[in-house]
Each structure stands twice: as structure tokens, then as C-alpha cells.
Design an enzyme around this catalytic site. Structure first.
Site, mmCIF file in Angstrom:
data_model
loop_
_atom_site.group_PDB
_atom_site.id
_atom_site.type_symbol
_atom_site.label_atom_id
_atom_site.label_comp_id
_atom_site.label_asym_id
_atom_site.label_seq_id
_atom_site.Cartn_x
_atom_site.Cartn_y
_atom_site.Cartn_z
ATOM 1 N N ARG A 49 12.736 142.349 4.617
ATOM 2 C CA ARG A 49 13.874 142.553 5.521
ATOM 3 C C ARG A 49 13.725 141.642 6.739
ATOM 4 O O ARG A 49 14.677 141.074 7.238
ATOM 5 C CB ARG A 49 13.997 144.017 5.940
ATOM 6 N N TYR A 101 40.115 134.041 9.967
ATOM 7 C CA TYR A 101 39.907 134.645 8.651
ATOM 8 C C TYR A 101 40.268 136.136 8.759
ATOM 9 O O TYR A 101 39.867 136.807 9.725
ATOM 10 C CB TYR A 101 38.435 134.460 8.264
ATOM 11 N N ASP A 172 33.185 129.329 14.113
ATOM 12 C CA ASP A 172 33.045 129.537 12.670
ATOM 13 C C ASP A 172 33.341 128.183 12.009
ATOM 14 O O ASP A 172 34.475 127.712 12.032
ATOM 15 C CB ASP A 172 34.026 130.628 12.221
ATOM 16 N N LYS A 197 31.026 129.823 0.813
ATOM 17 C CA LYS A 197 32.024 128.783 0.577
ATOM 18 C C LYS A 197 31.344 127.445 0.284
ATOM 19 O O LYS A 197 30.650 127.334 -0.700
ATOM 20 C CB LYS A 197 32.970 128.729 1.775
HETATM 21 C C1 LIG Z 1 35.128 133.748 3.804
HETATM 22 C C2 LIG Z 1 35.093 133.572 5.272
HETATM 23 C C3 LIG Z 1 34.401 134.461 6.083
HETATM 24 C C4 LIG Z 1 33.703 135.687 5.525
HETATM 25 O O1 LIG Z 1 32.638 135.353 4.704
HETATM 26 P P1 LIG Z 1 32.170 136.237 3.430
HETATM 27 O O2 LIG Z 1 31.022 135.429 2.913
HETATM 28 O O3 LIG Z 1 33.325 136.319 2.496
HETATM 29 O O4 LIG Z 1 31.771 137.558 3.950
HETATM 30 C C5 LIG Z 1 34.369 134.205 7.442
HETATM 31 N N1 LIG Z 1 34.998 133.144 7.975
HETATM 32 C C6 LIG Z 1 35.682 132.270 7.225
HETATM 33 C C7 LIG Z 1 36.377 131.123 7.851
HETATM 34 C C8 LIG Z 1 35.768 132.456 5.842
HETATM 35 O O5 LIG Z 1 36.470 131.598 5.091
#
Ligand SMILES: *Cc1c(COP(=O)(O)O)cnc(C)c1O
Length: 389
Positions: A49, A101, A172, A197
Site C-alpha cells: 500500500r 471531465y 489535468d 488514457k
Molecule cells: C478519464 C479522465 C479522468 C478520470 O480518469 P479515470 O482513469 O477514468 O478514473 C480525469 N480527467 C480526464 C481529462 C479524463 O479524460
């Protein structure tokens, strides 16, 4: 200093790797706990963890790619953002861009607000931020380009404000990946990634990262992950490590395909708007050219009617109708019922996310095959041709 393509594959300093076996593919340390050699002696690992060697390796790679002092790997992007919000206390205020998002909007308005953190949502491309800053304001948070409307936000301009008021600037960076954009180098303090992604890139695992620039922040995030426990599992860490090795060539190819698709969509009478920052007419084109090394492979387009949007979703064969983005497979989404389903209708309308808007995550297939797939999906239904609809 290695170039980015090399940094995707190799650590700058091999001596900092905990694995001394010489394995070219980093081993998966599938273990929950680590034995101590004796009292007061430790290998540096105690319990997964807190830290696991495979997770540590992917964290070092991501920190290197973003130019941060530390990166912490979480079990998903949302787990990373939720953990990040733990650095704030009840009464704190965070100013966020409104085009986010959908999952981030849901977290901020339902969970963070419940925990006493006040979220102020503004339109960063239009509203002045400074008038909304109070003594309680602790951070500014945004994505660029935004999802799904692809607005480009000026990182350096906003970092001047965050520095003036000693606020944390959180960006982000999921949409462009560290291959195309490095917000920490433009004045951000913290970078967030959904590693699900582009970083992992194969639609086969969820992952999230918090990359930080200051030791105090890095320490806080380490404390939070150890305490709340949403760390990335060893096997998933390995999948992300493996994915990142090809980040550079995937990003280049996906972007090239996105240009082809954007041009083709523009030529179609059924398409009323193509939103791709690589297009010169895109409002954020010049800014993105300055602050990033590429335009990415996300594009949004609007068609003539809701029925036509549905037809495309029903008809695509190669391009898959699925949420998510950034993988080798091209995916098409319908933001209004998928990624942004929980966003209030007024906010959707304000952002222009209508039932005619589709979002494409362009993959690395042959562009000709992708265009042919769209072409067959665009052919009118028989009923439409014969006027029975
Ligand atoms: C998909 C996404 C998230 C969330 O991520 P997960 O891995 O699906 O929890 C946050 N910010 C952006 C811009 C995203 O495309």
C-alpha cells in the site's frame, strides 16, 4: 538529459532502479508485503500500500516525463483526483474551470462540497479569475485542452495569478500527455493524469497519477496514498510501464490520423462543426502551438441532427462506440449520455454539449480505414432516402 522518446523507455539513472537483476522488462513484484532482514534493517519496502517496486518504477518514469520531483500512481484517474482533494480542509476554496471531465465535476460538486471544500466554477477562457480569489482560496484547477469542447487555456497566464496569490496551480494533462505538453514547465505546481488514457494507451487498465514539483506537496501525497490506499496494483503498474514505452510513436501517429479525420469531417455537409485544435481556425490553435508540442488526437464534431448522431453511433464498425480515450483503438463517444451524463443540463447547454455533439478519440489504425468506416456510417438510411421517416 535524455529526450522524451528515450525517457518513455529508460530511467535517466539506472542506479535508482530497485531491480538489480538486469531484467529488460521491469519485473512485476506481485507481493503484498516485504520481509525484513532483521531488526532495524529494511530493503526500503514494507507493504505494497505504501510502495511496491513495480509501482515505484512507473512513478519514476512519469515524474521524469513531466519534469516533476515525484509522481504517485493511483488505481484510476479519479482515485488520484479524489486523493489530491485530501490536501484541502473544510472551508478551503478551489477555483475550477467549468469545462471538465464529467467525473471530475461529479467529484467536486458532490464529494468535495460535502466535505466542506467550496468549489467555484468559472469559464476560464472568458471570466476574470482574480475577483473570485479570497483568503480561503487554495488552488486553481483546470484541463487543457478541455473535454470535450477542446478549449485551450493559457497555463502561463494563469500561473502568474496562482503565484501572485500563492495558490496551487493544478493541471489535468490527460488529453495531450507528457509527450506533447508539460504544465510544470509552464508554471503549474501539480499535474494530474488519467493514466488510463494515453499513458497506458491500450484500453487495458485504469491508472492515475499526481505529479508534483515541491517536496512538501509530494510528501503530503505520499502520506495520503499510504493512508487511504488507492495505489496502483503491481500488474497494472507494469501495464502502464509497457504502454508508456510506445507513447511517443502512438501520439505522433494518432495525431496524424486526427488531422486526416478533421479534414474529412470538414468536407462533409452533414457536419456542422469540427472542433480540433490542430485546425488553424480553432480559437486556441496559436496558443496551443506555443504552450505544447502537438495538438493531440481528440476531436469533437457536431452533426446536423440528433438522429444523425445516433445513426453514426449505430453504424460505426471499426470505430467503437465506447467511453474513454487515448488508446490505440479509435473510439467514438456521445458526451451527453456518457462522459457528461451527470453534468447539470444548464452547464451542458452553456458549454455547447448538445445531443448533436460526438467526440472521437482517434487511434493508430490506418487513417483510410477510419475514414471509410465513417463514410459508410454517414450514408443515409433507406427510409430517409425514400421519405418514410
Ligand atoms: C478519464 C479522465 C479522468 C478520470 O480518469 P479515470 O482513469 O477514468 O478514473 C480525469 N480527467 C480526464 C481529462 C479524463 O479524460
Amino acid at each position: 538529459m535524455y529526450e522524451v522518446e528515450t525517457k518513455c523507455i529508460h530511467l535517466m539513472n539506472k542506479d535508482t532502479s530497485c531491480d538489480k537483476s538486469g531484467a529488460v522488462s521491469f519485473p512485476i513484484y506481485q507481493t503484498a508485503t516485504f520481509a525484513h532482514e532483521g531488526f532495524g534493517r529494511s530493503t526500503g519496502y514494507d507493504y505494497s500500500r505504501t510502495q511496491n517496486p513495480t509501482r515505484e518504477q512507473v512513478e519514476k518514469i512519469v515524474a521524469g516525463l513531466e519534469g516533476g520531483i515525484d509522481a504517485v500512481a493511483f488505481s484510476s484517474g479519479m482515485a488520484a483526483i479524489a486523493a489530491l482533494m485530501e490536501i484541502f480542509s473544510p472551508g478551503d476554496e478551489v477555483i475550477v474551470d467549468e469545462d471538465l471531465y464529467g467525473g471530475s465535476t461529479r467529484l467536486f460538486s458532490n464529494i468535495s462540497e460535502k466535505n466542506g471544500i467550496k468549489i467555484i466554477s468559472l469559464d476560464f477562457k472568458r471570466d476574470e479569475i482574480e475577483p473570485y480569489i479570497t483568503k480561503q482560496t487554495k488552488a486553481i484547477y483546470f484541463e487543457t485542452p478541455t473535454n470535450p469542447m477542446m478549449h485551450v487555456i493559457d497555463i502561463q497566464k494563469i500561473s502568474k495569478i496562482s503565484k501572485k496569490y500563492q495558490l496551487l496551480l493544478i493541471v489535468d494533462n490527460t488529453f495531450l500527455s507528457p509527450y506533447f505538453q508539460n504544465p510544470l514547465k509552464l508554471g503549474a505546481d501539480i499535474v494530474i493524469h488519467s493514466g488510463t488514457k494515453y499513458l497506458s494507451g491500450h484500453n487495458d487498465t485504469l491508472a492515475g497519477f499526481i505529479v508534483s514539483l515541491q517536496p512538501e506537496i509530494a510528501e503530503k501525497i505520499r502520506y495520503i496514498i499510504k493512508t487511504t490506499g488507492a495505489g496502483l496494483a503491481p500488474f497494472d503498474s507494469w501495464l502502464v510501464l509497457r504502454g508508456i514505452k510506445t507513447l511517443a510513436i502512438r501520439m505522433e501517429r494518432a495525431q496524424e490520423n486526427a488531422f486526416y479525420l478533421a479534414d474529412w469531417l470538414k468536407s462533409r455537409p452533414e457536419v456542422t462543426r469540427v472542433i480540433y485544435p490542430g485546425l488553424e481556425e480553432h480559437l486556441g490553435h496559436m496558443l496551443l502551438k506555443e504552450q505544447a508540442k502537438g495538438f493531440g488526437a481528440m476531436l469533437t464534431f457536431e452533426v446536423k441532427s440528433k438522429a444523425f448522431a445516433e445513426q453514426i453511433l449505430n453504424r460505426v464498425k471499426l470505430i467503437q462506440f465506447a467511453e474513454s480515450l487515448g488508446g490505440v483503438e479509435s473510439l467514438i463517444t456521445y458526451p451527453i449520455t456518457q462522459t457528461h451524463a451527470d453534468v447539470p443540463p444548464e452547464a451542458l447547454e452553456k458549454s455547447g454539449i448538445t445531443d448533436k455533439v460526438l467526440r472521437l478519440s482517434v487511434g493508430i489504425e490506418n487513417a483510410k480505414d477510419l475514414i471509410e468506416d465513417l463514410q459508410q456510417a454517414f450514408v443515409p438510411d433507406k427510409e430517409e432516402i425514400y421519405g418514410r421517416k
